[in-house]
Enzyme design. Structure first.
Site, short mmCIF file in Angstrom:
data_model
loop_
_atom_site.label_atom_id
_atom_site.label_comp_id
_atom_site.label_asym_id
_atom_site.label_seq_id
_atom_site.Cartn_x
_atom_site.Cartn_y
_atom_site.Cartn_z
N CYS A 79 1.23 -1.14 0.12
CA CYS A 79 -0.16 0.26 0.30
C CYS A 79 1.18 0.96 -0.29
O CYS A 79 1.57 1.38 -1.06
CB CYS A 79 -1.42 0.06 1.09
SG CYS A 79 -2.71 0.96 0.78
N HIS A 169 -3.39 -5.56 2.05
CA HIS A 169 -2.36 -5.20 3.23
C HIS A 169 -2.80 -6.63 3.53
O HIS A 169 -3.53 -7.25 4.20
CB HIS A 169 -3.69 -3.75 4.80
CG HIS A 169 -3.15 -3.25 4.27
ND1 HIS A 169 -1.99 -2.23 5.46
CD2 HIS A 169 -3.68 -1.87 3.18
CE1 HIS A 169 -2.09 -1.12 4.81
NE2 HIS A 169 -2.73 -1.16 3.71
N GLU A 171 -1.39 -8.11 5.76
CA GLU A 171 -0.99 -8.59 7.74
C GLU A 171 -2.15 -8.40 8.26
O GLU A 171 -1.43 -8.85 9.70
CB GLU A 171 0.20 -7.21 7.70
CG GLU A 171 0.28 -6.03 7.13
CD GLU A 171 -0.37 -5.35 6.47
OE1 GLU A 171 0.07 -6.07 5.06
OE2 GLU A 171 -0.38 -4.32 6.77
N1 GLN Z 1 -3.66 5.80 0.78
C1 GLN Z 1 -2.24 6.10 1.59
C2 GLN Z 1 -1.15 6.68 0.60
O1 GLN Z 1 -1.21 7.63 0.14
C3 GLN Z 1 -1.77 4.29 1.12
C4 GLN Z 1 -2.76 3.99 2.37
C5 GLN Z 1 -2.50 2.69 2.62
O2 GLN Z 1 -1.87 2.77 3.17
N2 GLN Z 1 -3.42 1.85 3.67
O3 GLN Z 1 0.10 7.24 1.46
#
Ligand code: GLN
Length: 194
Positions: A79, A169, A171
């Site tokens: 992410c 994610h 995890e």
């Molecule tokens: N929206 C976040 C970003 O742009 C990422 C979201 C996340 O890691 N769950 O950094």
């Protein structure tokens, strides 16, 4: 074998727990001194990429970590971690490590409705539960990189040599398949077989 987990912000504790479940040792990376200890892989967790990017630079972790990634240290970015690795962001001027040849769109599913759960296939890993939280997706994959996961026609996982970037994610789910896959990659790199 030990895997470093960037522990500045975000979901690092969950990654540590996932690796502990697999009896893989971890090292929290919070400050430059932590880099004196050896580690065979690195996880960049989800969280807020702007915050992590800023802290990485302020704490002088940015350059040494980028160098390690470029030299072949296995890295898993989830992410926000994927955003930190991306060569280009389509809706943001920042570039952080820039080591992964992909174009990523931040908050690509929208800010409010951007969180959802599904299951999907990851190449080399199998079917895994996928939790998306204000997630990015990958708009363009460089020629040398390989798409390893897609959901609803959007690319959500990519691998380029020692680097893996995923939008979701793993995890926060019960499945440890992706962490197993990454730990195996780190073992291979450690023994020079990657
Ligand atoms: N929206 C976040 C970003 O742009 C990422 C979201 C996340 O890691 N769950 O950094």
């Amino acid at each position: 074998m030990r895997i470093g987990v960037l522990a500045l912000q975000g979901a690092f504790a969950e990654h540590k727990k996932a690796l502990a479940d697999l009896n893989v040792k971890t090292l929290e990376i919070r400050q430059k001194k932590d880099l004196e200890r050896e580690f065979d892989g690195l996880i960049l967790p989800g969280g807020e990429s702007t915050v992590m990017g800023k802290l990485l630079k302020e704490l002088n972790l940015f350059e040494p970590l980028r160098e390690k990634i470029q030299k072949g240290l296995p890295v898993l970015g989830t992410c926000a971690g994927l955003i930190l690795l991306a060569e280009k962001l389509s809706n943001d001027n920042h570039v952080y490590f820039g080591t992964l040849p992909v174009t990523v769109k931040r908050n690509a599913y929208g800010r409010q409705l951007g969180s959802f759960f599904t299951q999907g296939e990851v190449k080399g890993v199998g079917k895994v539960p996928m939790t998306f939280i204000r997630a990015p997706y990958i708009e363009k994959v460089g020629a040398a990189a390989e798409t390893i996961a897609e959901v609803d026609g959007k690319i959500v996982g990519v691998r380029y040599r020692n680097q893996i970037g995923i939008s979701f994610h793993p995890e926060v789910t019960d499945s440890r398949k992706l962490h197993r896959y990454f730990a195996d990659l780190c073992e291979k790199a450690k023994s020079g077989n990657l």
